[in-house]
Design an enzyme around this catalytic site. Structure first.
Site, PDB file in Angstrom:
ATOM      1  N   ASP A 203       3.294  45.221  88.308  1.00 34.15           N
ATOM      2  CA  ASP A 203       3.808  46.316  87.518  1.00 34.15           C
ATOM      3  C   ASP A 203       3.718  45.961  86.268  1.00 34.15           C
ATOM      4  O   ASP A 203       4.541  45.109  85.516  1.00 34.15           O
ATOM      5  CB  ASP A 203       5.218  46.645  88.035  1.00 34.15           C
ATOM      6  CG  ASP A 203       5.792  47.842  86.985  1.00 34.15           C
ATOM      7  OD1 ASP A 203       5.259  48.102  86.200  1.00 34.15           O
ATOM      8  OD2 ASP A 203       7.043  48.275  87.543  1.00 34.15           O
ATOM      9  N   CYS A 371      17.197  52.062  85.894  1.00 40.54           N
ATOM     10  CA  CYS A 371      16.421  52.122  87.108  1.00 40.54           C
ATOM     11  C   CYS A 371      16.238  50.855  87.516  1.00 40.54           C
ATOM     12  O   CYS A 371      15.236  50.428  88.007  1.00 40.54           O
ATOM     13  CB  CYS A 371      15.056  52.868  86.831  1.00 40.54           C
ATOM     14  SG  CYS A 371      15.060  54.762  86.253  1.00 40.54           S
TER      15      CYS A 371
HETATM   16  C1  LIG Z   1       8.819  48.030  84.641  1.00 46.51           C
HETATM   17  C2  LIG Z   1       8.728  49.275  84.855  1.00 46.51           C
HETATM   18  N1  LIG Z   1       7.939  49.874  85.785  1.00 46.51           N
HETATM   19  C3  LIG Z   1       7.786  51.158  86.264  1.00 46.51           C
HETATM   20  C4  LIG Z   1       8.501  52.048  85.384  1.00 46.51           C
HETATM   21  C5  LIG Z   1       8.092  53.470  85.600  1.00 46.51           C
HETATM   22  O1  LIG Z   1       7.585  53.994  84.615  1.00 46.51           O
HETATM   23  P1  LIG Z   1       7.150  55.656  84.428  1.00 46.51           P
HETATM   24  O2  LIG Z   1       8.436  56.185  84.129  1.00 46.51           O
HETATM   25  O3  LIG Z   1       6.010  55.808  83.412  1.00 46.51           O
HETATM   26  O4  LIG Z   1       6.587  56.074  85.991  1.00 46.51           O
HETATM   27  C6  LIG Z   1       9.346  51.775  84.080  1.00 46.51           C
HETATM   28  C7  LIG Z   1       9.693  52.654  83.144  1.00 46.51           C
HETATM   29  O5  LIG Z   1      10.757  52.326  82.597  1.00 46.51           O
HETATM   30  C8  LIG Z   1       9.433  50.182  83.771  1.00 46.51           C
HETATM   31  O6  LIG Z   1      10.015  49.835  82.731  1.00 46.51           O
END
Ligand SMILES: Cc1ncc(COP(=O)(O)O)c(C=O)c1O
Length: 413
Positions: A203, A371
């Site tokens: 990720d 999140c």
């Molecule tokens: C580490 C990480 N992964 C995934 C995401 C998800 O990204 P998106 O909201 O653009 O799908 C975020 C969003 O803040 C993030 O910080």
């Protein structure tokens, strides 16, 4: 070369919101004028659908759209642009993987390994998949500094976690809460030395916007990220994957544009990347996305990381010098181990109250679990305040944050 000293001039939002102190780029970044202009160009001059028309407007839109695929491919050093799939965001890219790859290769008793510092987007899809299939969901912990636990204990611990049954290792490059930059290359090579068949998913939502990524060098099989966190438009995510694996995966969504032929008794599908791009995409946004990449390249990814590290170091020192024991900053102590993200607790004040009082002064930070509830539970806090930096932030923004927090203290004491 773009000079970071007067970079704010390139972002129209600072004209509309004079005095804005934007410290929430981890959530989404601001957009430079060239990106906004490019979206406008598409909608004003050739707003046709892609891949369908043989008239010039549609051909122009298709060529611009595919050019972005090429720019993204070069930016991360993919083998070729067929390995670049456009989704809506990093979340969709991860869900696509859990569905199209996970449901193909994970069997009962298999293991999926992730970490406690994941964003929910790289946690929940795998947790749900493991539950559905009867696989084991394993979680790598962090140490007191917010580094992945095995880092200090060399790779012995990783060897206990990764086994012959592990099919997928999926982890974040940079934590969106702790700012930790994980040693991804070393982790992947250790994991693959234990089990060469493991599929490594990264990720990179908080990494691609801030540091140079070369997917060939990294040794990963898939990486995901979002345009909107790297000066680009919302509505565009990227999934990069090795073509050979992508070809074997199930399609994600079915319908327009991803089919080859449809008969009443069967359907065949297009090859990658179109097999994974069903329906009309965010055309203008994909087209404009390449402008954000060109903008970042003009600054230079190494300069971006250096700028953010310097600013983070400055900010941490200013916060600790000013507030001492009252402020608790999470994440690695060493600046080498972290990017431009500072999450903190401040006295016993509630993070939402802090964010509200800062907002009243034009300072945008984030409060909550960002999140990442499992990580907050691990840190034994319900919520934190998060300030994050990008290319348009400077020491003046940090000073305003410090002043803002002094006001918070006066009001809430
Ligand atoms: C580490 C990480 N992964 C995934 C995401 C998800 O990204 P998106 O909201 O653009 O799908 C975020 C969003 O803040 C993030 O910080």
């Amino acid at each position: 070369m773009i000079n970071l000293k007067d970079i704010k001039n390139q972002f129209p939002i600072f004209k509309h919101q004079p005095g804005l102190v934007y410290l929430d780029s981890t959530a989404t970044s601001l957009k430079p004028k060239i990106v906004i202009d490019k979206i406008n160009e598409y909608y004003s001059e050739y707003s046709a659908n892609v891949f369908r028309g043989i008239y010039p407007m549609s051909e122009k839109a298709t060529a611009e759209f595919e050019e972005t695929r090429g720019v993204v491919s070069k930016f991360i050093n993919a083998n070729n642009s067929r390995e670049i799939i456009f989704t809506r965001n990093a979340t969709e890219s991860l869900n696509l993987l859990a569905y199209s790859l996970g449901r193909k290769i994970i069997n009962p008793g298999d293991e999926i390994v992730t970490t406690i510092m994941e964003h929910h987007s790289n946690f929940v899809p795998w947790q749900v998949l493991a539950e559905e299939v009867g696989a084991t969901f394993k979680i790598i912990d962090i140490d007191e500094d917010g580094n992945l636990e095995f880092k200090i204990q060399n790779s012995e611990l990783l060897k206990q976690i990764i086994t012959k049954k592990t099919k997928i290792l999926t982890l974040t490059y940079v934590s969106n809460v702790l700012g930790t930059i994980n040693p991804i290359k070393e982790i992947i090579s250790t994991a693959k030395s234990i089990n060469p068949n493991i599929i490594a998913i990264i990720d990179a939502a908080q990494a691609v916007p801030h540091l140079k990524i070369d997917v060939q060098e990294l040794g990963a099989d898939f990486i995901v990220f979002s345009s909107h966190k790297m000066l680009g438009p919302t509505g565009v995510g990227v999934l990069w994957g090795k073509e050979k694996i992508l070809k074997d995966m199930y399609p994600f969504m079915y319908g327009g544009d991803m089919i080859d032929e449809v008969y009443v008794d069967r359907t065949t599908f297009k090859d990658v990347p179109h097999k994974f791009e069903a329906g009309t995409p965010a055309i203008g946004e994909v087209i404009a996305f390449k402008e954000s990449i060109k903008f970042l390249e003009k600054i230079g990814m190494n300069n971006i990381l250096e700028h953010e590290k310097k600013l983070t170091d400055f900010a941490i020192n200013r916060l600790i010098d000013t507030f001492g024991q009252s402020i608790k900053i999470y994440g690695p102590k060493k600046i080498e181990d972290r990017g431009g993200i500072i999450s903190f607790s401040f006295d016993k004040f509630h993070p939402h109250d802090i964010a509200q009082i800062l907002a009243d002064q034009g300072i945008c930070v984030r409060a909550g679990h960002h999140c990442a509830m499992p990580l907050h539970t691990r840190l034994k806090v319900q919520a934190t305040v998060r300030a994050s930096f990008y290319i348009y932030n400077d020491e003046k923004d940090v000073e305003k944050l410090v002043e803002g927090l002094k006001k918070v203290k006066n009001i809430l004491k």
